[in-house]
Scaffold this active site. Structure first.
Site, PDB file in Angstrom:
ATOM      1  N   SER A 140      44.582  36.573  55.578  1.00 48.74           N
ATOM      2  CA  SER A 140      44.507  37.530  55.145  1.00 48.74           C
ATOM      3  C   SER A 140      43.536  37.035  53.490  1.00 48.74           C
ATOM      4  CB  SER A 140      45.622  38.016  55.031  1.00 48.74           C
ATOM      5  OG  SER A 140      45.436  38.816  53.135  1.00 48.74           O
ATOM      6  N   TYR A 153      54.038  36.396  52.054  1.00 49.37           N
ATOM      7  CA  TYR A 153      52.901  37.471  52.492  1.00 49.37           C
ATOM      8  C   TYR A 153      51.557  35.754  52.710  1.00 49.37           C
ATOM      9  CZ  TYR A 153      49.388  39.968  55.402  1.00 49.37           C
ATOM     10  OH  TYR A 153      48.225  40.496  55.751  1.00 49.37           O
ATOM     11  N   ALA A 154      51.419  36.041  51.195  1.00 46.72           N
ATOM     12  CA  ALA A 154      50.030  35.553  50.586  1.00 46.72           C
ATOM     13  C   ALA A 154      50.809  34.330  51.038  1.00 46.72           C
ATOM     14  CB  ALA A 154      50.282  35.483  49.252  1.00 46.72           C
ATOM     15  N   LYS A 157      49.357  33.295  54.868  1.00 49.70           N
ATOM     16  CA  LYS A 157      48.685  33.406  55.341  1.00 49.70           C
ATOM     17  C   LYS A 157      47.372  32.394  54.538  1.00 49.70           C
ATOM     18  CE  LYS A 157      48.340  37.450  57.787  1.00 49.70           C
ATOM     19  NZ  LYS A 157      48.275  37.424  58.829  1.00 49.70           N
ATOM     20  N   ILE A 186      41.751  46.635  55.625  1.00 45.15           N
ATOM     21  CA  ILE A 186      40.732  47.047  56.850  1.00 45.15           C
ATOM     22  C   ILE A 186      42.095  48.213  56.537  1.00 45.15           C
ATOM     23  CG2 ILE A 186      40.583  46.945  58.812  1.00 45.15           C
ATOM     24  CD1 ILE A 186      39.313  44.940  57.078  1.00 45.15           C
TER      25      ILE A 186
END
Length: 247
Positions: A140, A153-154, A157, A186
């Site tokens: 991502s 999450y960061a 990813k 997206i």
């Protein structure tokens, strides 16, 4: 790699980027194995069958190493092998360092990093038997920059592109290529939590191309990386220019 008749395992293949990728690959003649936790809330199988494609669906919890192994094994048993692995499964992981559940942190690593490790560990031997293979990991744009309120999450990813580079070098002598794609904003159900104001802010203030991306934009890059036999160890960013901007 000629996609026709190749066996492609896609995690998170029942919705969003995974489903659109599955449909595009099936349209080019690939045989597709879709791996997902929820295998009922989807019409992707009927869509693939409607274009004359062949598809199976495997229920698995990818946070469980045994399920990762079973997903690969079931794909091989039912379809005769595995040529391509696309790890598209993922989940949001909200929370900051001091205001986030530890369980969210560990789950993010299980789904994104540990699952990638276990899937590749089980798939690579079968690719070696084929004499070639391709692995695509979905990272991502969040992994390229700090993201407030989504620390785990960061981090996970951000780890996937490095896993890509390290593994690509390790399996290169077996003619297996490993690449990564990093989508930006997206339009999938993953973005459904955004308010109209947040969507407007993304488009107007964060994305130079002034629009959100479509799953098809990412699927096209994935297919290109599968087919191009001289690209490995790369991370392709698909974000409308979001991470290149200075202000």
């Amino acid at each position: 790699m000629n996609i026709k008749d190749k066996v492609v395992l896609i995690t998170g293949g029942t919705h969003g980027i995974g489903a659109v990728t599955a449909l595009q690959l099936a349209n080019e003649g690939a045989v597709v194995s879709l791996v997902a936790r929820n295998v009922h809330d989807t019409d992707i199988v009927s869509q693939i069958e409607a274009i004359g494609g062949k598809c199976i669906i495997v229920q698995a919890d990818l946070s469980n190493p045994d399920d990762c192994a079973r997903a690969v094994q079931e794909t091989v048993e039912k379809l005769g092998g595995i040529d391509v692995l696309v790890h598209s499964a993922g989940s949001a992981a909200p929370g900051s360092l001091l205001n986030g559940a530890k369980e969210v942190w560990y789950q993010a690593f299980d789904i994104h990093i540990h699952a990638a490790f276990h899937l590749c560990t089980n798939a690579v031997p079968f690719m070696k038997n084929r004499g070639e293979g391709a692995i695509i990991l979905i990272s991502s744009a969040a992994g390229l920059r700090g993201v407030k309120g989504a620390l785990a999450y960061a981090v996970v990813k951000g780890a996937l592109p490095q896993f890509t580079r390290a593994l690509a070098y390790e399996v290169s002598d077996a003619n297996i290529r490993v690449n990564c794609v990093s989508p930006g904003v997206i339009r999938t159900r993953f973005q459904d939590y955004l308010t109209p104001e947040q969507v407007k802010n993304n488009v107007s203030n964060r994305i130079p191309l002034q629009r959100e991306g479509k799953p098809e934009d990412v699927a096209e890059a994935i297919c290109m990386l599968i087919k191009n036999e001289f690209i490995t160890g790369e991370n392709v960013v698909i974000d409308g220019g979001m991470t290149m901007r200075i202000v």
